[in-house]
Each structure stands twice: as C-alpha cells, then as structure tokens.
Design a protein around this motif. Structure first.
Motif, mmCIF file in Angstrom:
data_model
loop_
_atom_site.group_PDB
_atom_site.id
_atom_site.type_symbol
_atom_site.label_atom_id
_atom_site.label_comp_id
_atom_site.label_asym_id
_atom_site.label_seq_id
_atom_site.Cartn_x
_atom_site.Cartn_y
_atom_site.Cartn_z
ATOM 1 N N GLU A 278 0.812 -1.128 0.025
ATOM 2 C CA GLU A 278 0.211 0.100 -0.042
ATOM 3 C C GLU A 278 0.815 1.198 0.119
ATOM 4 O O GLU A 278 1.678 1.496 0.728
ATOM 5 C CB GLU A 278 -1.061 0.093 1.392
ATOM 6 N N VAL A 279 0.586 2.098 -0.981
ATOM 7 C CA VAL A 279 1.649 3.188 -1.046
ATOM 8 C C VAL A 279 0.537 4.646 -1.334
ATOM 9 O O VAL A 279 -0.614 4.491 -1.664
ATOM 10 C CB VAL A 279 2.188 3.356 -2.197
ATOM 11 N N PRO A 280 1.028 5.839 -0.689
ATOM 12 C CA PRO A 280 0.220 7.069 -0.938
ATOM 13 C C PRO A 280 0.101 7.425 -2.515
ATOM 14 O O PRO A 280 0.957 7.176 -3.189
ATOM 15 C CB PRO A 280 0.817 7.991 -0.061
ATOM 16 N N VAL A 281 -0.948 8.260 -2.796
ATOM 17 C CA VAL A 281 -1.017 8.770 -4.301
ATOM 18 C C VAL A 281 -0.493 10.169 -4.042
ATOM 19 O O VAL A 281 -0.767 10.825 -3.303
ATOM 20 C CB VAL A 281 -2.426 8.901 -4.529
ATOM 21 N N LYS A 282 0.544 10.557 -4.861
ATOM 22 C CA LYS A 282 1.129 11.748 -4.750
ATOM 23 C C LYS A 282 0.810 12.521 -6.160
ATOM 24 O O LYS A 282 1.163 12.004 -7.323
ATOM 25 C CB LYS A 282 2.567 11.420 -4.637
ATOM 26 N N VAL A 283 0.134 13.673 -6.021
ATOM 27 C CA VAL A 283 -0.519 14.296 -7.172
ATOM 28 C C VAL A 283 0.569 15.308 -7.557
ATOM 29 O O VAL A 283 1.190 16.029 -6.751
ATOM 30 C CB VAL A 283 -1.654 15.134 -6.942
ATOM 31 N N ILE A 284 1.035 15.399 -8.577
ATOM 32 C CA ILE A 284 2.156 16.244 -9.162
ATOM 33 C C ILE A 284 1.689 17.216 -10.418
ATOM 34 O O ILE A 284 1.417 16.578 -11.434
ATOM 35 C CB ILE A 284 3.387 15.286 -9.881
ATOM 36 N N ILE A 298 -4.391 20.730 -2.878
ATOM 37 C CA ILE A 298 -4.510 19.313 -3.790
ATOM 38 C C ILE A 298 -5.269 18.237 -3.102
ATOM 39 O O ILE A 298 -4.834 17.989 -2.065
ATOM 40 C CB ILE A 298 -3.447 19.079 -4.543
ATOM 41 N N THR A 299 -6.364 17.853 -3.400
ATOM 42 C CA THR A 299 -7.059 16.731 -2.713
ATOM 43 C C THR A 299 -7.338 15.671 -3.873
ATOM 44 O O THR A 299 -7.611 15.845 -5.038
ATOM 45 C CB THR A 299 -8.213 17.058 -2.032
ATOM 46 N N SER A 300 -6.993 14.364 -3.433
ATOM 47 C CA SER A 300 -7.679 13.249 -4.129
ATOM 48 C C SER A 300 -8.605 12.502 -3.423
ATOM 49 O O SER A 300 -8.283 12.141 -2.336
ATOM 50 C CB SER A 300 -6.225 12.386 -4.515
ATOM 51 N N SER A 301 -9.462 11.881 -4.330
ATOM 52 C CA SER A 301 -10.356 10.763 -3.843
ATOM 53 C C SER A 301 -9.710 9.400 -3.316
ATOM 54 O O SER A 301 -10.480 8.750 -2.426
ATOM 55 C CB SER A 301 -11.687 10.677 -4.888
ATOM 56 N N VAL A 322 0.881 10.739 -9.882
ATOM 57 C CA VAL A 322 -0.338 11.011 -10.711
ATOM 58 C C VAL A 322 -0.112 12.554 -11.137
ATOM 59 O O VAL A 322 -0.100 13.563 -10.228
ATOM 60 C CB VAL A 322 -1.517 10.995 -10.057
ATOM 61 N N GLU A 323 0.266 12.774 -12.410
ATOM 62 C CA GLU A 323 0.119 14.008 -12.971
ATOM 63 C C GLU A 323 -0.963 14.619 -13.653
ATOM 64 O O GLU A 323 -1.872 13.996 -14.115
ATOM 65 C CB GLU A 323 1.482 13.797 -14.278
ATOM 66 N N VAL A 324 -1.139 15.786 -13.335
ATOM 67 C CA VAL A 324 -2.189 16.748 -13.615
ATOM 68 C C VAL A 324 -1.635 17.876 -14.302
ATOM 69 O O VAL A 324 -0.812 18.546 -13.491
ATOM 70 C CB VAL A 324 -3.060 16.995 -12.484
ATOM 71 N N ASP A 325 -2.237 18.258 -15.587
ATOM 72 C CA ASP A 325 -1.784 19.487 -16.319
ATOM 73 C C ASP A 325 -2.567 20.626 -15.641
ATOM 74 O O ASP A 325 -3.876 20.604 -15.970
ATOM 75 C CB ASP A 325 -2.019 19.104 -17.924
ATOM 76 N N VAL A 326 -1.932 21.611 -15.261
ATOM 77 C CA VAL A 326 -2.677 22.784 -14.607
ATOM 78 C C VAL A 326 -2.275 24.030 -15.469
ATOM 79 O O VAL A 326 -2.394 25.070 -15.056
ATOM 80 C CB VAL A 326 -2.315 22.986 -13.320
ATOM 81 N N THR A 327 -1.580 23.914 -16.734
ATOM 82 C CA THR A 327 -1.483 24.869 -17.372
ATOM 83 C C THR A 327 -2.273 26.242 -17.959
ATOM 84 O O THR A 327 -3.539 25.552 -18.138
ATOM 85 C CB THR A 327 -0.581 24.599 -19.000
ATOM 86 N N LYS A 354 -10.329 11.107 -8.534
ATOM 87 C CA LYS A 354 -10.984 12.703 -8.772
ATOM 88 C C LYS A 354 -9.867 13.785 -7.915
ATOM 89 O O LYS A 354 -9.788 13.506 -6.654
ATOM 90 C CB LYS A 354 -12.251 12.930 -8.260
ATOM 91 N N ILE A 355 -9.374 14.296 -8.537
ATOM 92 C CA ILE A 355 -8.180 15.343 -8.042
ATOM 93 C C ILE A 355 -8.874 16.686 -8.063
ATOM 94 O O ILE A 355 -9.297 17.384 -9.195
ATOM 95 C CB ILE A 355 -7.147 15.236 -8.523
ATOM 96 N N THR A 356 -9.216 17.412 -7.054
ATOM 97 C CA THR A 356 -9.502 18.884 -6.958
ATOM 98 C C THR A 356 -8.453 19.793 -6.502
ATOM 99 O O THR A 356 -7.473 19.573 -5.810
ATOM 100 C CB THR A 356 -10.609 19.064 -5.868
ATOM 101 N N ILE A 357 -8.091 20.762 -7.434
ATOM 102 C CA ILE A 357 -7.145 21.849 -7.222
ATOM 103 C C ILE A 357 -7.813 23.091 -6.774
ATOM 104 O O ILE A 357 -8.561 23.581 -7.828
ATOM 105 C CB ILE A 357 -6.046 21.757 -8.716
ATOM 106 N N SER A 358 -7.219 23.720 -5.929
ATOM 107 C CA SER A 358 -7.684 24.940 -5.497
ATOM 108 C C SER A 358 -6.649 26.086 -5.710
ATOM 109 O O SER A 358 -5.504 25.862 -5.168
ATOM 110 C CB SER A 358 -8.374 25.036 -4.242
ATOM 111 N N LEU A 359 -7.186 27.253 -6.145
ATOM 112 C CA LEU A 359 -6.131 28.261 -6.316
ATOM 113 C C LEU A 359 -6.083 29.450 -5.314
ATOM 114 O O LEU A 359 -7.396 29.637 -4.785
ATOM 115 C CB LEU A 359 -6.313 28.846 -7.433
ATOM 116 N N GLY A 360 -5.299 30.357 -5.157
ATOM 117 C CA GLY A 360 -4.938 31.368 -4.210
ATOM 118 C C GLY A 360 -4.060 32.432 -4.843
ATOM 119 O O GLY A 360 -3.592 32.262 -6.043
ATOM 120 N N GLU A 361 -4.002 33.467 -4.125
ATOM 121 C CA GLU A 361 -2.842 34.621 -4.655
ATOM 122 C C GLU A 361 -1.401 34.136 -4.553
ATOM 123 O O GLU A 361 -0.930 33.752 -3.614
ATOM 124 C CB GLU A 361 -2.983 35.758 -4.067
ATOM 125 N N GLU A 362 -0.696 34.286 -5.572
ATOM 126 C CA GLU A 362 0.646 34.052 -5.454
ATOM 127 C C GLU A 362 1.429 34.862 -4.721
ATOM 128 O O GLU A 362 1.320 36.137 -4.736
ATOM 129 C CB GLU A 362 1.201 33.573 -6.953
#
Length: 455
Positions: A278-284, A298-301, A322-327, A354-362
């Motif tokens: 058993e290994v963790p899911v790492k979103v990249i 970043i959250t993953s189901s 797990v790669e996600v394109d956020v361009t 299902k991966i949810t990505i939330s944004l804020g001010e940089e």
C-alpha cells in the motif's frame, strides 16, 4: 468370409444365366430362322439336313456353343475392366520391428501410401478389412546401413498391394545414454490473474536420462521442463500441482532435438502468492497556473492504493505519482485522472481518482544558502566547485501565503546532474526540487562552474 464368397458365386451364376437368355433371344433364334429360310429355298436337297437341323437337340447344342463363346468373350472384357480398377490408401502407419533397447534406427518414414489393384468388389472388401499398418522387420539386422523392404499384409488375396515407397535405406546405430539435469522454463505467467505471482517452481525429477544414437546425444545442449501456467485450473494463492509437464531437449541453437528421454514427463509444484504494497497517491502538477495565481490545496479521492507485482519492483516504489496538467489554470477545478500502473508492477486496487485543485494569490519567498549537490558522476572521478558562488545558491519559492509558511527548507534540494561528464572544467545547470508540490522552486543562479578530476 465364406458368406461373401457364396454371394459372389450366386451373383456370377445369375449374370451368366441372364447372358444366355439374351443370346438365345437376340442371336440363336434369329440365326435359326435365317437357316430355315435358306433350306426352304434349296428344296429337297436339304431335306435330310433340314430334318437334322430342326431337331430340338441340335438347336440346343448350337445355342449352347454360341452362348459359351459369347460368354467367354464378354467375361474376358468385363474382367479386364474390373481388374484395371485401383485405389490409394494414404498415410498408412509404418511399424518397425527391432530391439528398441539396443538400437536406434533412422530413415524409417512415419507413413507410406498403399495402392490397391483388383476387381471393384474385391477392392471394397480389401478396404474394409485393411488394418492400416505397414511393417518392416529389421530385428535380425546389426548396426550399419541397410536397404529394406516394406510389407503390407492384405486380407484379400485377389487384390494386389503396391507400396510407395516399397523399399527404403535405413541406418542402425547402437543406443547409448547419458544424464542431464533439467532446467525449468515457466511459460504463460502473464495469463495469471494480475494480482497473482509465481514465486517458486520445482519438479519431482531433475535428473533426466537421454537415450539415442551417440551423434544425436552430442547435439543435446540442455533439457528443459516446460511448466505452462495457463494449464493450471483455477489458480489461487498457495501450492498447486501440475502433472504431465513435458521434458524437451534443445541444441545450442535452441532447436528441438528428437530423442528418447526417461522420464519424458514430470510433475511440477508451483507456489503462487500475491505480493502487494500500500502506497500513498502523490499528485504532481505539470505546467504553470495563470500568472498571479498559485495552488493552495490539492485533494484526491484516492489517497492510497494497493499495488501488486514482484517483490523486487514493490521494494522500489514509495508512492504512486499522478500527473495533472494545470497549465493556465485560472480557477478551482476537479479532474478525473486514470491511474497508471508503474513499470514493473501488474495491478492497482483503483483505476482512477478525482483530483481537486484550488487556487489562491501567489506570493514569493527567497531561501538562502541551499547547498549544491552533484549526482551521477562516474565513480572514477571527483567534482569540486570553482568559486564560492558555485557552492551554494538562493532558491526562489512561489506559492500561496499558507503554502510558503509551511515550507520545510531542509527538504529543498539544489542538484547538478553530471551524467557523462569527464575530466575538465564545466558549466552545468542547477535543478531545484522541494517536497511540497503546491509550490514552485527556481534557483536564483541557474548555472555554476565545476572542475572534474580523476580520483
């Protein structure tokens, strides 16, 4: 056999009687009428001849002679036609009679063709009674080269049997033997359930005796037990047994050598297990979000997955990337991503997440004095920085305010990859990484100078 003979005799008798009647009607009667007509024209000079000719016995005698002559003529032609009938029995098995414990024989064909020639009715009987076996008796021959005749035992004497080929050249060799240790080839493992794995295979007999002509034995490079996993019935975790595993002999080129082996089949014991981890899911995240924005969370189901595969492959994996394109991503978004099985592994407990990505001010933060490390340098060399500016660097970290507060500076790494570099002074590129994928890391100094020397 006797009944068949009686039937043939009766058919011949009926055939002859029918011919006699036909001759009497079509030949004898017309000839008699013709003779009577002639005698009538001749008058008294033929009285005596006429009286003799019209006698019943005379007519029967003449009819019989004509019928017999006609019968033999027709029978001769019929027999000639019937005797010319032929049929071929293909692929008749050849059996050789000799001492198989003492000799090896080469040159004997597996099958030959047998041509049957005879009357049609006899041919039918011959085919029905055929045993389909051609024999060759070489039991009295010694080692050497011989020309021998093939024999076919026919049940019907009136039929001729011709073999193709009728004779062959054979070589007889003394039979010798030696012992080989069988290796195990496990085939079709990929047909197992992807969660199962073959951990060990053993056979009940490793020493195999090979027998044959000396020149054939010398060709054998190895013998292998071909354990076909696809032949297991309902494979599951545990110990399973597979019987009648064939032993095959091979030469140095990997070609099969036809030779006698004792035993020719063995029983295999197969250990099946299901190694997993058993290994963790790492979103990249890949790419950069819209200017002025940064990833706040970043959250993953699926936070963890179970991976299945060989123990050696499982030992190397620490997490599932797990790669996600956020361009150019400008707002919060949920992605459905398929989980890819890493190389060397066979199965995952989940297929997608299902991966949810939330944004804020940089915001931006600089972290100073990050040591520069070298990797992948050939063990015959050593590297040293040229100048103080090539020892440390400053890293610019971008992210939301909350992300920057939680950055662990000890996890930031500045490295230069020296793969393929040899002696001399080189200018190399710095790469920076950090453990929080929500942030981006950029070195303030992008290149440094190093000197590589031999140890």
């Amino acid at each position: 056999m006797k009944k068949n003979k009686k039937r043939r005799t009766r058919k011949a008798f009926l055939f002859i009687r029918a011919i006699i009647r036909l001759i009497d009607k079509k030949i004898v009667t017309p000839i008699t009428k013709f003779i009577l007509l002639i005698t009538d024209k001749m008058g008294r000079r033929t009285d005596k001849f006429e009286r003799w000719l019209v006698r019943k016995n005379t007519l029967i005698f003449i009819s019989l002679i004509i019928a017999i002559v006609a019968f033999f003529n027709i029978d001769k032609r019929t027999t000639s036609l019937l005797d010319s009938y032929a049929e071929v029995l293909y692929n008749q098995k050849v059996e050789a009679i000799y001492n198989t414990e003492t000799y090896v024989v080469e040159g004997i064909p597996e099958t030959v063709d047998v041509t049957l020639i005879g009357r049609k009715i006899d041919m039918y009987l011959a085919k029905q009674s055929s045993n389909g076996t051609v024999t060759i008796d070489i039991s009295k021959l010694k080692a050497g080269t011989h020309k021998v005749t093939l024999n076919y035992k026919g049940e019907v004497d009136s039929v001729q049997y011709k073999l193709d080929p009728g004779s062959i050249n054979i070589n007889i060799y003394p039979k010798v033997s030696t012992t080989k240790i069988a290796t195990i080839d496990t085939i079709n493992k990929e047909r197992l359930d992807t969660k199962l794995s073959v951990s060990q295979v053993t056979i009940d007999k490793e020493e195999i005796i090979i027998k044959g002509a000396e020149h054939t034995i010398n060709r054998v490079a190895n013998v292998r037990a071909l354990v076909d996993i696809s032949k297991l019935v309902d494979p599951e975790v545990g110990v399973m047994t597979l019987e009648n595993v064939p032993i095959i002999a091979y030469d140095n080129d990997g070609k099969v050598v036809d030779i006698e082996m004792v035993p020719s089949k063995v029983t295999a014991t197969i250990n099946i297990d299901s190694p997993h981890k058993e290994v963790p899911v790492k979103v990249i995240p890949k790419g950069e979000v819209q200017f002025g924005k940064a990833i706040s969370s970043i959250t993953s189901s699926e936070t963890k997955v179970t991976v299945y595969g060989e123990e050696s492959a499982l030992a190397k994996i620490e997490y599932l990337p797990v790669e996600v394109d956020v361009t150019n991503l400008s707002e919060n978004k949920t992605f459905t991503v398929s989980l890819q099985t890493p190389t060397g592994l066979r199965e995952l407990s989940a297929k997608n997440t299902k991966i949810t990505i939330s944004l804020g001010e940089e915001e931006t933060k600089e972290i100073n004095d990050i040591m520069i490390e070298t990797i992948n340098l050939d063990s015959n060399y050593k590297a040293a920085a040229i100048g103080a500016a090539s020892i440390k660097t400053t890293v610019i970290v971008k992210g939301t305010k909350e992300v920057l507060k939680s950055i662990d500076e000890s996890k930031i790494k500045a490295i230069v990859d020296l793969t393929g570099y040899t002696e001399g002074d080189h200018e190399v590129t710095i790469t920076v990484t950090g453990d929080d994928v929500k942030a981006t890391y950029t070195p303030k100094t992008t290149k440094i100078k190093i000197r590589i020397t031999k140890k």
